[in-house]
Design an enzyme around this catalytic site. Structure first.
Site, short mmCIF file in Angstrom:
data_model
loop_
_atom_site.label_atom_id
_atom_site.label_comp_id
_atom_site.label_asym_id
_atom_site.label_seq_id
_atom_site.Cartn_x
_atom_site.Cartn_y
_atom_site.Cartn_z
N GLU A 138 146.31 -18.04 -2.89
CA GLU A 138 146.12 -19.21 -2.02
C GLU A 138 146.43 -18.77 -0.59
O GLU A 138 147.48 -18.20 -0.30
CB GLU A 138 147.06 -20.34 -2.46
CG GLU A 138 146.85 -21.60 -1.63
CD GLU A 138 147.26 -22.88 -2.37
OE1 GLU A 138 147.52 -22.84 -3.58
OE2 GLU A 138 147.32 -23.93 -1.70
N ARG A 139 145.43 -19.01 0.29
CA ARG A 139 145.56 -18.61 1.71
C ARG A 139 145.74 -17.10 1.86
O ARG A 139 146.40 -16.64 2.80
CB ARG A 139 146.70 -19.34 2.42
CG ARG A 139 146.76 -20.83 2.17
CD ARG A 139 145.50 -21.54 2.56
NE ARG A 139 145.56 -22.97 2.23
CZ ARG A 139 144.52 -23.77 2.31
NH1 ARG A 139 143.33 -23.32 2.69
NH2 ARG A 139 144.63 -25.04 2.01
N LYS A 262 158.61 -25.86 -5.20
CA LYS A 262 157.91 -26.85 -4.40
C LYS A 262 157.84 -28.09 -5.28
O LYS A 262 157.15 -28.09 -6.30
CB LYS A 262 156.51 -26.34 -4.05
CG LYS A 262 155.60 -27.36 -3.38
CD LYS A 262 154.26 -26.70 -2.98
CE LYS A 262 153.30 -27.69 -2.36
NZ LYS A 262 152.03 -27.04 -1.94
N GLU A 266 152.40 -32.42 -2.18
CA GLU A 266 150.98 -32.11 -2.38
C GLU A 266 150.61 -32.08 -3.87
O GLU A 266 149.97 -31.14 -4.34
CB GLU A 266 150.63 -30.78 -1.71
CG GLU A 266 150.86 -30.81 -0.21
CD GLU A 266 150.36 -29.58 0.53
OE1 GLU A 266 150.40 -28.48 -0.05
OE2 GLU A 266 149.92 -29.73 1.69
N ARG A 299 162.18 -26.11 -1.51
CA ARG A 299 161.42 -26.29 -0.26
C ARG A 299 161.52 -27.71 0.29
O ARG A 299 161.53 -28.69 -0.48
CB ARG A 299 159.94 -25.93 -0.48
CG ARG A 299 159.78 -24.45 -0.77
CD ARG A 299 158.35 -24.11 -1.05
NE ARG A 299 157.58 -23.74 0.11
CZ ARG A 299 156.36 -24.19 0.39
NH1 ARG A 299 155.80 -25.11 -0.38
NH2 ARG A 299 155.70 -23.76 1.43
N ARG A 310 154.05 -37.91 9.67
CA ARG A 310 154.38 -36.84 8.73
C ARG A 310 155.48 -35.92 9.27
O ARG A 310 156.29 -35.38 8.51
CB ARG A 310 153.09 -36.04 8.44
CG ARG A 310 153.32 -34.79 7.65
CD ARG A 310 152.00 -34.16 7.27
NE ARG A 310 152.18 -32.77 6.87
CZ ARG A 310 151.20 -31.94 6.58
NH1 ARG A 310 149.94 -32.36 6.64
NH2 ARG A 310 151.43 -30.70 6.23
N ASP A 339 153.08 -27.85 9.61
CA ASP A 339 152.59 -26.87 8.64
C ASP A 339 152.06 -25.60 9.30
O ASP A 339 150.84 -25.42 9.36
CB ASP A 339 151.49 -27.50 7.78
CG ASP A 339 151.10 -26.63 6.61
OD1 ASP A 339 151.80 -25.65 6.35
OD2 ASP A 339 150.07 -26.93 5.97
N GLU A 361 161.33 -20.65 6.63
CA GLU A 361 160.13 -20.10 6.00
C GLU A 361 159.08 -19.89 7.08
O GLU A 361 158.65 -20.84 7.73
CB GLU A 361 159.60 -21.07 4.92
CG GLU A 361 158.30 -20.61 4.27
CD GLU A 361 157.77 -21.57 3.19
OE1 GLU A 361 158.59 -22.14 2.43
OE2 GLU A 361 156.55 -21.76 3.12
N GLU A 367 147.00 -18.40 7.88
CA GLU A 367 146.21 -19.55 7.42
C GLU A 367 145.58 -20.30 8.59
O GLU A 367 144.40 -20.66 8.54
CB GLU A 367 147.10 -20.49 6.59
CG GLU A 367 146.39 -21.77 6.19
CD GLU A 367 147.26 -22.70 5.35
OE1 GLU A 367 148.39 -22.32 5.00
OE2 GLU A 367 146.80 -23.81 5.04
N HIS A 510 146.86 -29.24 14.14
CA HIS A 510 146.16 -29.71 12.94
C HIS A 510 144.76 -30.24 13.27
O HIS A 510 144.34 -31.27 12.74
CB HIS A 510 146.99 -30.81 12.26
CG HIS A 510 146.83 -30.80 10.76
ND1 HIS A 510 145.68 -31.18 10.13
CD2 HIS A 510 147.68 -30.44 9.77
CE1 HIS A 510 145.83 -31.08 8.82
NE2 HIS A 510 147.03 -30.62 8.57
N TRP A 533 145.79 -35.93 6.34
CA TRP A 533 145.09 -34.67 6.12
C TRP A 533 143.91 -34.53 7.09
O TRP A 533 143.14 -33.59 6.99
CB TRP A 533 144.59 -34.57 4.66
CG TRP A 533 145.68 -34.20 3.69
CD1 TRP A 533 146.94 -33.76 4.03
CD2 TRP A 533 145.65 -34.20 2.26
NE1 TRP A 533 147.67 -33.49 2.91
CE2 TRP A 533 146.91 -33.76 1.80
CE3 TRP A 533 144.66 -34.53 1.31
CZ2 TRP A 533 147.22 -33.64 0.44
CZ3 TRP A 533 144.98 -34.41 -0.04
CH2 TRP A 533 146.24 -33.98 -0.46
C1 GCV Z 1 150.72 -23.32 -1.22
C2 GCV Z 1 149.71 -25.90 3.26
C3 GCV Z 1 148.66 -24.99 2.69
C4 GCV Z 1 148.71 -24.97 1.18
C5 GCV Z 1 150.12 -24.56 0.75
C6 GCV Z 1 151.10 -25.56 1.35
C7 GCV Z 1 152.54 -25.21 1.02
O1 GCV Z 1 149.41 -27.23 2.98
O2 GCV Z 1 147.39 -25.39 3.13
O3 GCV Z 1 147.76 -24.06 0.71
O4 GCV Z 1 150.24 -24.53 -0.65
O5 GCV Z 1 150.97 -25.56 2.74
O6 GCV Z 1 153.18 -24.61 1.87
O7 GCV Z 1 153.02 -25.54 -0.04
#
Ligand code: GCV
Length: 688
Positions: A138-139, A262, A266, A299, A310, A339, A361, A367, A510, A533
């Site tokens: 992911e990413r 996490k 999400e 997290r 947010r 983010d 973090e 990304e 964003h 979003w």
């Molecule tokens: C792993 C953002 C990213 C997600 C990521 C999330 C996170 O939203 O787009 O891909 O998920 O952060 O840090 O949990």
């Protein structure tokens, strides 16, 4: 004979060309200067590595003797070490290994070697891999996972082990001592026997390099794979399932680091699904790993769809829980409140939790900063965050200090970086993205290092032609320094601000294209999508102005910052330009500190960002003769794409925001080369 010689010469050339694919990272030096290494009687695998590194990389006096000594020393932390006239002293073998890497780095980068103590800023210095069990990341922008794959998923090959070893070595060389091997969006299957056995195999390769394995876990695992009726953290059957699981893991991997979680974010499950708090969830897991010295990194990246702002949510959820967490829980907080945007103010949670351990973090994978296409050196962004003053315990309570134990009495101190490593030959996709892996490790070891020093070290180790060219006083040739090192370092140092300028200047955030998070997309807001979003939620552009009002009259997010910051951010005349539209909704003709209108200032910023990347192209083209062909061509190609994308950002944002401002783009800047409707149509075509 002549033919043999020329064949050998061409072989050498071929080998050295191959050696320039970037796989060796910053560890390219192979020295042939002899060195005599003395160690104690017991030779551990870690000490054997330290000895070999010295033999392979020594660039000091020929035939010198280096002594590696284990010596109990209260001035040194577990991983710390002391450089002495005789060599390295430490409490542990890992300390000796870190000392050896420091010694070699100093030789190679021409830094003085004198009697000095080195202690890490954080005990736990981890990479977070967002790697999925099917091998995707992911990413991730540098190929598939080095740990997991779809086919022959649980067969461990010699090739796997070699790669894991190289990965571990690179981490150890910069002080990283932990790796979370899978995505925070974790599959419950992570806790299955097959996966744990593969984790054991990985951990065994990482161990001698001092890199501990950690796993991300899915909170619903007891129910999904364990046959338990619920995953409620207060249910004794659930707590027992995790305790048994911890026992199973530690039997396989005695030095296992712990879990990263996490939860309730999400779509991920968590304790709130059962009416419990984050503390209930984290503590239940903390109790399971406690007997083995494990930790839980929990997290704080949480936000619900219906809150007004947010940016305020992590603080709102976690501050009331301060003091309720076990001492082996660390709250892992993204650097900013939203983010990983190109620029955010630091998260107000830093320092606000006074009785709970906190860790930063960072995101190493780019990304929101151009993936592995844009050249963006991230260290200045991280340095900006670490050196931000939270004022939580008076002046000087920087983010660095409220997380490294200097301000609060934390049982564990830690830091995490979301890794950019994949199967690509050069590990990170872009050759310069290696510098971000390097910089994260160096800052995790010493959160006071300057980005400039880190860039200097990285360039010397990554690009200097050959160790034999370093002259006797340890200095680099004047020609190379003036025509390569200095301009390339400057390019790196300018690159993050350039990205902010051509993507999200003046506190915008964003506004990227949905899904792939690469190009611009400030218009994107389909019906029935969560507002938080969509970019319009963040930029709030309208006829009356632009920006998110987080002042006392707006969402009052400023109130989460300790004075004098709350007042500073609240006042548009005093708020730093860099955060202006983060905290304020202002009219298009608002008068900026520069004397320009807000609209003009924004246009000039976009223009400046684009121009800077064009300068990077020139810088890079000028250094061609100092770089091997493969890396030169790859970076050149990527810079071309970066310029194209920067122009797209500028055109898209200015043309889109102009539909609200109704003001002309200042006439002395370059005109847009694309049409807004076409840009939007292309963007949605890419998404479908
Ligand atoms: C792993 C953002 C990213 C997600 C990521 C999330 C996170 O939203 O787009 O891909 O998920 O952060 O840090 O949990």
């Amino acid at each position: 004979m002549k033919t043999v010689v020329s064949f050998l010469l061409s072989l050498v050339t071929v080998i050295s060309m191959q050696a320039q694919k970037g796989h060796e990272l910053w560890l390219r030096v192979k020295s042939s200067v002899p060195v005599n290494v003395i160690t104690g009687k017991t030779m551990s695998p870690t000490l054997a590595i330290a000895k070999q590194e010295l033999a392979d990389g020594w660039q000091g006096k020929s035939g010198a003797t280096v002594t590696l000594t284990i010596k109990k020393d209260k001035a040194l932390k577990t991983d710390g070490f002391r450089l002495t006239a005789a060599g390295v002293e430490a409490n542990t073998d890992f300390g000796l290994l870190y000392g050896v890497y420091e010694l070699l780095r100093r030789q190679q980068t021409g830094q003085p070697i004198k009697e000095e103590i080195f202690n890490p800023s954080y005990d736990v210095r981890t990479l977070n891999h967002w790697d999925n069990l099917n091998g995707s990341i992911e990413r991730g922008y540098a190929g598939n996972s080095i740990f997991w794959r779809k086919d022959s998923a649980f067969v461990v090959t010699e090739k796997d082990k070699q790669l894991w070893k190289e990965y571990a070595r690179a981490n150890a060389s910069i002080g990283i001592n932990g790796a979370v091997l899978n995505n925070v969006n974790a599959s419950p299957t992570m806790m299955s026997a097959d996966v744990l056995n593969r984790t054991k195999a990985i951990a065994e390769v990482l161990r001698p390099y001092g890199v501990k394995a950690y796993l991300s876990v899915n909170f619903s695992s007891p129910k999904v794979i364990g046959g338990v009726a619920t995953s409620d953290p207060l249910d004794p059957a659930v707590a027992k399932w995790w305790k048994d699981k911890a026992k199973e893991i530690y039997t396989l991997i005695p030095d296992f680091g712990g879990f990263l979680v996490k939860a309730n974010s999400e779509g991920q499950p968590g304790p709130q699904d059962f009416g419990r708090t984050h503390a209930d969830g984290a503590n239940m897991l903390a109790d399971a790993v406690k007997p083995y010295g494990g930790i839980i990194m929990w997290r704080a990246f949480v936000y619900s769809p219906n809150d007004k702002d947010r940016a305020k949510q992590a603080y709102n959820e976690f501050v009331p829980l301060d003091g309720q967490f076990r001492d082996n829980v660390i709250i892992q907080i993204k650097n900013g409140p939203i983010d990983f945007q190109p620029r955010e103010p630091f998260s107000p949670l830093f320092g606000a939790l006074k009785k709970t351990s906190e860790m930063v973090e960072f995101q190493i994978t780019q990304e929101y900063l151009g993936h592995s296409i844009h050249l963006v050196y991230l260290s200045p962004m991280w340095e900006e965050c670490l050196q931000s003053d939270t004022y939580q315990q008076g002046i000087g309570s920087t983010v660095a200090k409220v997380t490294d134990g200097s301000v609060y009495n934390q049982k564990y101190t830690a830091i995490a970086g979301v890794s950019n490593v994949g199967l690509d030959t050069n590990w990170t996709g872009h050759d310069f993205a290696q510098s971000n892996w390097y910089a994260f490790g160096r800052l995790a070891w010493n959160n006071n290092l300057s980005s400039e020093q880190i860039a200097d070290e990285w360039i010397k180790q990554t690009f200097y032609p050959a160790s034999s060219d370093i002259n006797n006083s340890g200095l680099y040739s004047v020609d190379w320094r003036d025509n390569f090192l200095i301009p390339v370092k400057q390019m790196m140092m300018d690159s993050r601000e350039a990205a902010v300028d051509y993507m999200t200047p003046l506190g915008l955030h964003h506004i990227m294209s949905a899904n792939e998070h690469y190009g611009p997309g400030p218009w994107w807001a389909p019906a029935r999508t969560r507002p938080d979003w969509t970019p319009p939620y963040y930029h709030q552009a309208a006829a009356n102005g632009i920006g998110f009002d987080r002042t006392k009259k707006g969402s009052d997010a400023v109130e989460q910052y300790k004075e004098p910051l709350a007042s500073l951010f609240n006042d548009p005349q005093k708020c730093p330009d860099a955060f202006l539209l983060w905290f304020h909704h202002l009219p298009w003709d608002f008068k900026m500190k520069s004397g320009r209108t807000l609209w003009d200032e924004m246009a000039y910023k976009y223009e400046k960002g684009v121009n800077e990347v064009r300068e990077f192209q020139k810088t890079w083209d000028r250094v061609e003769k100092y770089v091997d062909t493969a890396r030169f061509a790859s970076v050149q190609r990527k810079l071309r794409s970066q310029v194209t994308n920067a122009v797209l950002w500028k055109d898209a944002c200015l043309l889109y925001f102009q539909t609200f401002s109704k003001m002309p783009i200042p006439y002395d800047i370059e005109r847009p080369v694309q049409n807004l409707n076409e840009i939007i149509a292309n963007d949605s075509r890419r998404r479908n």
